[in-house]
Motif scaffolding. Structure first.
Motif, PDB file in Angstrom:
ATOM      1  N   VAL A 177      -3.668 -11.025   1.400  1.00  0.00           N
ATOM      2  CA  VAL A 177      -3.451 -12.430   1.070  1.00  0.00           C
ATOM      3  C   VAL A 177      -3.435 -13.233   2.367  1.00  0.00           C
ATOM      4  N   MET A 178      -3.765 -14.507   2.262  1.00  0.00           N
ATOM      5  CA  MET A 178      -3.725 -15.347   3.442  1.00  0.00           C
ATOM      6  C   MET A 178      -2.301 -15.792   3.701  1.00  0.00           C
ATOM      7  N   GLY A 179      -1.782 -15.540   4.891  1.00  0.00           N
ATOM      8  CA  GLY A 179      -0.422 -15.945   5.178  1.00  0.00           C
ATOM      9  C   GLY A 179       0.084 -15.360   6.473  1.00  0.00           C
ATOM     10  N   SER A 180       1.363 -15.594   6.702  1.00  0.00           N
ATOM     11  CA  SER A 180       1.994 -15.112   7.921  1.00  0.00           C
ATOM     12  C   SER A 180       3.458 -14.858   7.640  1.00  0.00           C
ATOM     13  N   GLY A 181       4.137 -14.208   8.569  1.00  0.00           N
ATOM     14  CA  GLY A 181       5.551 -13.929   8.398  1.00  0.00           C
ATOM     15  C   GLY A 181       5.839 -12.450   8.473  1.00  0.00           C
ATOM     16  N   ALA A 182       7.107 -12.133   8.478  1.00  0.00           N
ATOM     17  CA  ALA A 182       7.515 -10.740   8.639  1.00  0.00           C
ATOM     18  C   ALA A 182       7.400  -9.951   7.345  1.00  0.00           C
ATOM     19  N   ALA A 183       7.540 -10.618   6.204  1.00  0.00           N
ATOM     20  CA  ALA A 183       7.540  -9.903   4.931  1.00  0.00           C
ATOM     21  C   ALA A 183       6.880 -10.753   3.859  1.00  0.00           C
ATOM     22  N   PRO A 184       6.185 -10.118   2.912  1.00  0.00           N
ATOM     23  CA  PRO A 184       5.553 -10.872   1.827  1.00  0.00           C
ATOM     24  C   PRO A 184       6.597 -11.453   0.879  1.00  0.00           C
ATOM     25  N   VAL A 185       6.281 -12.628   0.334  1.00  0.00           N
ATOM     26  CA  VAL A 185       7.185 -13.292  -0.599  1.00  0.00           C
ATOM     27  C   VAL A 185       6.353 -13.889  -1.725  1.00  0.00           C
ATOM     28  N   GLY A 186       7.039 -14.519  -2.683  1.00  0.00           N
ATOM     29  CA  GLY A 186       6.374 -15.289  -3.709  1.00  0.00           C
ATOM     30  C   GLY A 186       5.471 -14.472  -4.608  1.00  0.00           C
ATOM     31  N   LEU A 187       4.301 -15.022  -4.896  1.00  0.00           N
ATOM     32  CA  LEU A 187       3.376 -14.444  -5.862  1.00  0.00           C
ATOM     33  C   LEU A 187       2.978 -13.007  -5.537  1.00  0.00           C
ATOM     34  N   ALA A 225       4.465 -10.734  -3.714  1.00  0.00           N
ATOM     35  CA  ALA A 225       5.618  -9.843  -3.797  1.00  0.00           C
ATOM     36  C   ALA A 225       5.993  -9.581  -5.251  1.00  0.00           C
ATOM     37  N   ALA A 226       5.890 -10.599  -6.106  1.00  0.00           N
ATOM     38  CA  ALA A 226       6.204 -10.429  -7.524  1.00  0.00           C
ATOM     39  C   ALA A 226       5.203  -9.486  -8.186  1.00  0.00           C
ATOM     40  N   ILE A 227       3.929  -9.646  -7.869  1.00  0.00           N
ATOM     41  CA  ILE A 227       2.904  -8.770  -8.439  1.00  0.00           C
ATOM     42  C   ILE A 227       3.110  -7.338  -7.952  1.00  0.00           C
ATOM     43  N   GLN A 228       3.412  -7.189  -6.684  1.00  0.00           N
ATOM     44  CA  GLN A 228       3.683  -5.867  -6.123  1.00  0.00           C
ATOM     45  C   GLN A 228       4.803  -5.165  -6.880  1.00  0.00           C
ATOM     46  N   GLU A 229       5.887  -5.884  -7.163  1.00  0.00           N
ATOM     47  CA  GLU A 229       7.038  -5.287  -7.836  1.00  0.00           C
ATOM     48  C   GLU A 229       6.739  -5.000  -9.306  1.00  0.00           C
ATOM     49  N   MET A 230       6.015  -5.875  -9.989  1.00  0.00           N
ATOM     50  CA  MET A 230       5.676  -5.632 -11.395  1.00  0.00           C
ATOM     51  C   MET A 230       4.830  -4.374 -11.541  1.00  0.00           C
ATOM     52  N   ILE A 231       3.867  -4.196 -10.641  1.00  0.00           N
ATOM     53  CA  ILE A 231       3.011  -3.011 -10.705  1.00  0.00           C
ATOM     54  C   ILE A 231       3.810  -1.752 -10.375  1.00  0.00           C
ATOM     55  N   ARG A 232       4.740  -1.862  -9.429  1.00  0.00           N
ATOM     56  CA  ARG A 232       5.586  -0.695  -9.103  1.00  0.00           C
ATOM     57  C   ARG A 232       6.456  -0.303 -10.292  1.00  0.00           C
ATOM     58  N   GLN A 233       7.086  -1.296 -10.911  1.00  0.00           N
ATOM     59  CA  GLN A 233       7.983  -1.004 -12.028  1.00  0.00           C
ATOM     60  C   GLN A 233       7.237  -0.483 -13.253  1.00  0.00           C
ATOM     61  N   ASN A 234       6.099  -1.075 -13.562  1.00  0.00           N
ATOM     62  CA  ASN A 234       5.416  -0.758 -14.813  1.00  0.00           C
ATOM     63  C   ASN A 234       4.434   0.401 -14.724  1.00  0.00           C
ATOM     64  N   LEU A 235       3.911   0.671 -13.510  1.00  0.00           N
ATOM     65  CA  LEU A 235       2.922   1.737 -13.370  1.00  0.00           C
ATOM     66  C   LEU A 235       3.300   2.781 -12.328  1.00  0.00           C
ATOM     67  N   GLY A 236       4.360   2.532 -11.583  1.00  0.00           N
ATOM     68  CA  GLY A 236       4.756   3.481 -10.553  1.00  0.00           C
ATOM     69  C   GLY A 236       3.815   3.513  -9.371  1.00  0.00           C
ATOM     70  N   ILE A 237       3.012   2.482  -9.187  1.00  0.00           N
ATOM     71  CA  ILE A 237       2.060   2.407  -8.079  1.00  0.00           C
ATOM     72  C   ILE A 237       2.650   1.557  -6.955  1.00  0.00           C
TER      73      ILE A 237
END
Length: 560
Positions: free
Chosen positions: A408-418, A420-432
């Motif tokens: 994604v286009m951006g900067s900073g020490a850690a991902p946030v917002g959209l 990060a939310a997609i990352q967590e949904m995929i982890r919770q629902n698919l274990g990926i």
């Protein structure tokens, strides 16, 4: 406003306290820029200052003494370029459409209307367009604008030395355009000057969307002498023909002034000041700014009916789409079931209402609501974690999932917002587990064009109200803006048939079939469509924020 559209890429005001938004168009890219700073997304050489706590009262609803017809506004983004032939983002397009003119334009009712051309005729076979220019039209410096300037402008846009990222997409239908782009020809055979006020353009086949393409900035008419004299920095002092002219440009402020010799309805505003840095809401509340684009940090209070700011709020839906894209030639995204599983694992309702604080709407398909061809009856990949697990189990990567990186286009020490939310949904629902890669804005575009990202978040905002601008431009296998490399002979067949179909009902039916195929195959996952949130002082009249990029400032005035 890439609207690439580029433009892409018109201003999408969807931001969180920890989410930056930069709208990059053509006709448009819409990009979310992610950072941990919580500031409005600005591409300038001077960092934006952090907003302070707003005062409890709002300045009186009246213009400041002595300001007259000067509008002061604070957008979220700054232009990357003022060269109309290089524009591929909405922030740049917002300025360029006010400074330059083209043969045709889009009005506030989203109708195709004459601009520099007062009329045109189309040959019976639908391939030849003969444009007659307005009498007495001039550039900002008073020099007459003629058909020779039109021909020069098309040939400059298509000159390989111009390096336009969008010329082929919008002008490639013109006979001889690709020969000019590849350096095989010194001119564009399909653009001919008949006399000083008449220019003729021939395209390779009858295409109902062609006139719409001429509304994009790459078809704007430029002044040859201005470019040759100014050299590489000519666009810092552009000599256009639009309703406003550039007065000054810096990293902190851009000032436009009314074109007193404008051939159309003369703007009511004498001057427009765009403030690009510094605090936003505080200056609006103290009366220093007349219009300000709202970010997620302030959305709760401006949408609260009890807050005085709510009376100034204007909200408009956009013809935009933010989506999760895949390089479909790279594992595991070469398996349709993996893509479908990911789509079923993402709760788009939560993304829109919680993550983006209601500043966007869930997107089920590619085309935003209101655009011709929009289909409310699409068979979509709705949120279903159980089915997502089943699809993943049926895929060829069920036993061994390759590592996945989301860019994604951006900067900073850690991902946030959209992301990060997609990352967590995929982890919770698919274990990926997905790794998020933040890419600086100056290299993100190049990476998209080079197909460097197997998985990415980007977006698009309409250049003109036609489904071709989404479905064909983004997904035909030969399109330069097909950043995931998706290739389907059946989809290409539908899109190519729609290009030359002259019956509008049958044409839109072809696009609905194409969109259904894309939604089912999931080379991208549509996420959200955008909304525009602005605070506008009551004395500012005539503000009508369009769903795409047009010169909307022409109708704005200050009530004295």
């Amino acid at each position: 406003m890439n609207r690439n559209n580029r433009l892409a890429l018109l201003v999408l005001a969807v931001a969180l306290s920890a989410l930056l938004v930069v709208c990059l168009v053509g006709a448009a890219f819409v990009f979310y820029v992610y950072s941990s700073t919580g500031e409005p997304g600005m591409i300038t050489s001077t960092p934006a200052a952090r907003s302070t706590v707003a005062p409890p009262t709002v300045a009186p609803a009246r213009p400041r003494a002595g300001q007259g017809q000067t509008l002061v506004l604070r957008p979220l983004g700054a232009p990357l370029t003022l060269d109309p032939h290089l524009v591929q983002d909405a922030d740049s397009a917002e300025f360029v459409v006010h400074i330059f003119g083209g043969l045709v334009a889009i009005d506030e009712n989203l109708k195709l209307v004459p601009d520099l051309a007062e009329r045109w005729e189309i040959s019976p076979d639908g391939r030849m367009y003969t444009f007659t220019l307005r009498r007495g039209v001039t550039f900002h410096d008073g020099k007459p604008l003629t058909a020779h300037d039109v021909k020069y402008s098309f040939e400059r846009a298509l000159d390989p030395n111009t390096h336009s990222p969008v010329a082929n997409t919008y002008l490639g239908d013109i006979v001889g355009a690709r020969d000019r782009l590849t350096g095989k020809a010194g001119e564009v055979a399909g653009v001919k000057v008949l006399d000083d006020s008449t220019v003729q353009i021939t395209i390779d086949a009858p295409k109902s969307y062609f006139l719409w393409q001429l509304t994009y900035t790459v078809a704007a008419v430029v002044d040859r002498a201005n470019i040759e004299k100014g050299g590489a920095t000519w666009a810092d002092r552009p000599n256009g023909s639009g309703p406003f002219r550039l007065v000054s440009k810096s990293s902190s402020e851009i000032v436009l002034a009314r074109n007193e010799s404008y051939y159309g309805s003369r703007p009511k505003l004498g001057q427009v000041r765009f403030l690009l840095t510094g605090p936003t809401m505080q200056r609006y509340e103290t009366g220093d700014i007349d219009m300000v684009q709202v970010t997620g940090a302030d959305i709760a209070r401006v949408t609260d009916p009890r807050n005085p700011l709510n009376r100034d709020l204007q909200v408009a839906d956009q013809f935009s789409l933010t989506y999760l894209g895949f390089d479909t030639s790279v594992p595991p995204f070469d398996d349709m079931k993996v893509r479908q599983a990911l789509a079923r694992a993402i709760d788009k309702d939560k993304l829109a209402s919680v993550v983006l604080k209601g500043m966007a709407s869930k997107a089920d398909g590619i085309l935003p609501a209101g655009l011709p061809g929009y289909n409310s009856n699409l068979r979509t990949l709705t949120y279903d974690p159980a089915l997502a697990k089943q699809l993943l189990a049926e895929s060829k990567y069920a036993a061994a999932m390759p590592s996945i990186v989301l860019s994604v286009m951006g900067s900073g020490a850690a991902p946030v917002g959209l992301p990060a939310a997609i990352q967590e949904m995929i982890r919770q629902n698919l274990g990926i587990t997905i790794e998020i890669q933040l890419v600086q804005s100056d290299t993100f575009f190049a990476g998209l064009y080079a197909h460097k990202y197997p998985m990415f978040i980007t977006g698009w905002i309409a250049d003109y109200p036609d489904p071709y601008d989404f479905l064909d431009v983004l997904f035909h296998s030969q399109s330069e803006l097909n950043h995931g490399g998706y290739a389907s002979q059946e989809l290409d067949r539908l899109l190519e048939a729609a290009r030359v179909e002259r019956d509008e009902t049958r044409r839109l039916a072809l696009y609905r079939q194409a969109e259904q195929m894309l939604v089912s195959d999931a080379p991208v996952i549509p996420l959200v469509t955008g909304r525009d949130y602005w605070l506008v002082k009551p004395y500012v009249k005539g503000v009508k924020r369009p769903p795409l990029v047009i010169p909307w400032l022409s109708g704005v005035s200050i009530e004295e």
